[in-house]
Structures are given as C-alpha cells and as structure tokens.
Scaffold this motif. Sequence first.
Motif, short mmCIF file in Angstrom:
data_model
loop_
_atom_site.label_atom_id
_atom_site.label_comp_id
_atom_site.label_asym_id
_atom_site.label_seq_id
_atom_site.Cartn_x
_atom_site.Cartn_y
_atom_site.Cartn_z
N THR A 182 -13.35 24.47 34.99
CA THR A 182 -13.14 25.28 33.81
C THR A 182 -13.36 24.46 32.55
O THR A 182 -12.64 23.49 32.30
CB THR A 182 -11.71 25.86 33.80
OG1 THR A 182 -11.48 26.58 35.00
CG2 THR A 182 -11.51 26.77 32.60
N HIS A 183 -14.38 24.81 31.79
CA HIS A 183 -14.73 24.11 30.55
C HIS A 183 -14.90 22.61 30.77
O HIS A 183 -14.51 21.80 29.94
CB HIS A 183 -13.69 24.39 29.46
CG HIS A 183 -13.65 25.83 29.04
ND1 HIS A 183 -12.55 26.43 28.50
CD2 HIS A 183 -14.60 26.81 29.12
CE1 HIS A 183 -12.82 27.70 28.25
NE2 HIS A 183 -14.06 27.95 28.62
N THR A 184 -15.46 22.29 31.93
CA THR A 184 -15.63 20.88 32.31
C THR A 184 -16.99 20.70 32.97
O THR A 184 -17.41 21.54 33.77
CB THR A 184 -14.53 20.44 33.29
OG1 THR A 184 -13.25 20.66 32.70
CG2 THR A 184 -14.67 18.97 33.65
N ARG A 185 -17.65 19.61 32.66
CA ARG A 185 -18.88 19.22 33.34
C ARG A 185 -18.53 18.14 34.35
O ARG A 185 -17.85 17.17 34.03
CB ARG A 185 -19.92 18.71 32.35
CG ARG A 185 -20.37 19.76 31.37
CD ARG A 185 -21.23 19.21 30.25
NE ARG A 185 -22.46 18.63 30.75
CZ ARG A 185 -23.60 18.60 30.06
NH1 ARG A 185 -23.66 19.13 28.85
NH2 ARG A 185 -24.67 18.03 30.57
N VAL A 236 -16.91 27.94 33.04
CA VAL A 236 -16.18 28.46 31.89
C VAL A 236 -14.97 29.26 32.37
O VAL A 236 -14.93 29.73 33.51
CB VAL A 236 -17.07 29.36 31.00
CG1 VAL A 236 -18.19 28.56 30.38
CG2 VAL A 236 -17.62 30.54 31.79
N ASP A 237 -14.01 29.41 31.48
CA ASP A 237 -12.87 30.27 31.76
C ASP A 237 -13.34 31.73 31.69
O ASP A 237 -14.45 32.03 31.25
CB ASP A 237 -11.75 30.01 30.75
CG ASP A 237 -10.37 30.28 31.33
OD1 ASP A 237 -10.30 30.95 32.38
OD2 ASP A 237 -9.38 29.84 30.72
N ASP A 263 -13.85 32.40 27.55
CA ASP A 263 -14.94 31.45 27.71
C ASP A 263 -15.21 30.72 26.39
O ASP A 263 -15.23 31.32 25.32
CB ASP A 263 -16.21 32.17 28.18
CG ASP A 263 -16.59 33.36 27.29
OD1 ASP A 263 -15.77 34.29 27.17
OD2 ASP A 263 -17.69 33.34 26.70
N ARG A 264 -15.41 29.42 26.51
CA ARG A 264 -15.75 28.57 25.38
C ARG A 264 -16.94 27.70 25.81
O ARG A 264 -16.80 26.51 26.08
CB ARG A 264 -14.55 27.69 24.97
CG ARG A 264 -13.30 28.46 24.59
CD ARG A 264 -13.48 29.23 23.29
NE ARG A 264 -12.25 29.93 22.91
CZ ARG A 264 -11.98 31.19 23.24
NH1 ARG A 264 -12.87 31.88 23.97
NH2 ARG A 264 -10.86 31.76 22.86
N TYR A 265 -18.09 28.35 25.87
CA TYR A 265 -19.25 27.64 26.44
C TYR A 265 -19.59 26.38 25.64
O TYR A 265 -20.10 25.40 26.22
CB TYR A 265 -20.47 28.57 26.50
CG TYR A 265 -21.59 27.96 27.31
CD1 TYR A 265 -21.67 28.19 28.68
CD2 TYR A 265 -22.53 27.11 26.73
CE1 TYR A 265 -22.66 27.59 29.45
CE2 TYR A 265 -23.52 26.52 27.49
CZ TYR A 265 -23.59 26.76 28.84
OH TYR A 265 -24.57 26.16 29.59
N ASP A 266 -19.31 26.35 24.37
CA ASP A 266 -19.66 25.18 23.57
C ASP A 266 -19.01 23.90 24.10
O ASP A 266 -19.52 22.79 23.84
CB ASP A 266 -19.26 25.38 22.11
CG ASP A 266 -20.20 26.34 21.38
OD1 ASP A 266 -21.31 26.60 21.91
OD2 ASP A 266 -19.82 26.84 20.30
N THR A 267 -17.92 24.02 24.84
CA THR A 267 -17.26 22.83 25.38
C THR A 267 -18.09 22.18 26.49
O THR A 267 -17.84 21.01 26.83
CB THR A 267 -15.86 23.18 25.93
OG1 THR A 267 -16.01 24.13 27.00
CG2 THR A 267 -14.99 23.77 24.85
N ILE A 268 -19.03 22.92 27.07
CA ILE A 268 -19.86 22.34 28.15
C ILE A 268 -21.34 22.42 27.80
O ILE A 268 -22.20 22.12 28.64
CB ILE A 268 -19.62 23.07 29.49
CG1 ILE A 268 -19.94 24.57 29.36
CG2 ILE A 268 -18.20 22.85 29.97
CD1 ILE A 268 -20.01 25.31 30.68
#
Length: 321
Positions: free
Chosen positions: A164-167, A182-183, A190-195
């Motif tokens: 979740t929001h992690t690469r 993403v969440d 979802d906060r795609y910018d985090t990944i």
Amino acid sequence: MVFDNPRNVLRGTAAGVVGAAALGVGYASLIERNAFTLREATMPVLEPGSPSLRVLHISDLHMMPGQKLKQNWLRELDRLDPDLVVNTGDNLSHQRAVPAVVQSLGSLLARPGLFVFGSNDYFAPKPKNPLKYFNKEHKRTHGEPLPWQDLRAAFTERGWLDVTHTRRELEVAGIRIATAGVDDPHLKRDRYDTIAGRPNPMANLRLGITHSPEPRVLDRFADDGYDLVLAGHTHGGQLCLPFYGALVTNCQLDRSRVKGPSKWGAHTRLHVSAGVGTSPYAPARFCCRPEATLLTLVASPSRGPKQGVRTGVSRSSAVVR
C-alpha cells in the motif's frame, strides 16, 4: 372451443413468474454462491527469456466466521503450488473474521505474498439499496470499523508484503519483480503520487496492485510502464445475465473488463478477480461463480517501449496475446 377466464390466465402467469424468480433466488443464494471455482489464465507479460511464474490471485473473501465451505475451499488452494500469492483486498465482513481468514489461507501465508486492502477490510458492510449500484457516483456509507490492523499484522508476520503506497522489489522463482500498490480507490484513499515514477527497468516483471480497478489509477500504472495490474472489487458483476454479462461493475471500469484478463493501453495487461465472497447483505451470485485465479505469467514475444496509452481494448480471452 373453451376459452380460459382472462383473470385465471393472468393469475397463472403471475404465479409462474413468481415461482421462476423464487427458483432463481434460491439457486443464486444457496448453490452458485458456494460453487467455488478455480480459473486459469496465461498472460505474456515477462521480459523475453524469463522463466514462467505461477501467481495465485485471490480477492474479496468477505469472510464471516461461520463460512466453513469457503474456508475449506481456500485451504485447498495451497495444493496449486503457486510461486507468488497476490491478495487484492476485501478480506473481512465481520469483527471476528481475522482468525478465519488467517486459518483459511493457511500454508499460502508461508509462500511469497503481496497485498493491499479494500473498503471491507476497513469498514463492515451495511445494508444498501441495490439500485444504488447503477449510479456510479452514489454516496458511500460505511459500517463499523473492522480490525484491519490485526489482519495486516498477521499477514506481515508470516512474510507477506504490504504494498500500500509502497514500492518494493523481490525475487521469486528466478523472477525479479518490481511492485507497487495503492490504497483503495473505491474509498478515494489512493495516493498514487507516493509511488509515482517508472519501476526498475531491470526487473523481469513490473507489477501494480490495487483493490478497485478505477481507470484513473490504471492510467497511472500504464503511464509509468507497469506490465501487469491486478485488482478485485467488482465481484465480476456478481449478478450477470446470459449473453449480456455483468449489469454493473461498482466502479468506473467498463463492463467488458469486469473480470478476467484484458489489455489496458498498448503495453499494460489487467487482471480483475471476480472474487470469492459476497456481502452478507447480498449473499447471491448468478452466472458469476466465486473464484480464485491461477495466472501463469510467461515471456512476452515482443516488448514495446514502456509508456502508457490511455485508450484500451475490449476484454480478451483467457490467453492475452
């Protein structure tokens, strides 16, 4: 010639319709809802020269503590000997369902695994007007909070990776995987910018994971060059019609991609699981059996440049070429 009384004809017709409807409801709720099946699909998404990879995709268990048929069926999935398990969320439907989920997954938790959560990991289901599903913008209502933290702890303690929001990067069966998730987009978490950003170009597989297959998220994965995105949430439509398919997808995804493999853009493949369970307030399936999917990922005969295209094509057959 003897003519029937029109009232009697109408009464007979109405009785027949009611009887057929009752039979349909009984079949959908008592038989098909528990007719668990394994789907299999082959998807050419790996770098040329890569060995094949067996991925078990499970989703939408919607577990209740007393669902023994479902729990016993899930325990048998370890016999498939998958290299990797991907769980795309909505595991829970009850405050006390975490032990049932963990025990049902059993030995699968000892295998490499990746997961994200869905809305019914965070909140218990509530009764809904089923007509709301035909309005894609209907207001979301949440039930009581569910113990998703306990489920996450159980998964991670056994070695599964929360993406979740992690690469993350891992190697499984000789395959180097760059993955991110993403969440739940269904809850707009979802906060795609985090990944955001292109995954490792040296990876054999670039894998995106989300619960709800919202096009805005799929577009971002495609733009960043992911080879494959796995999702759930739709239940395959849950109630489908012969020769027509799903009535709704419960998201912005088009009906042609409501379950199974398809293409998303020029270079990204999508697989949507129809899921194993249902909400306890809508315990029925029709023309859409509960399922898990064993995906055999193989080398792509040709790999184009890693760039996303926002137009897609219709759902393909079980082998996406």
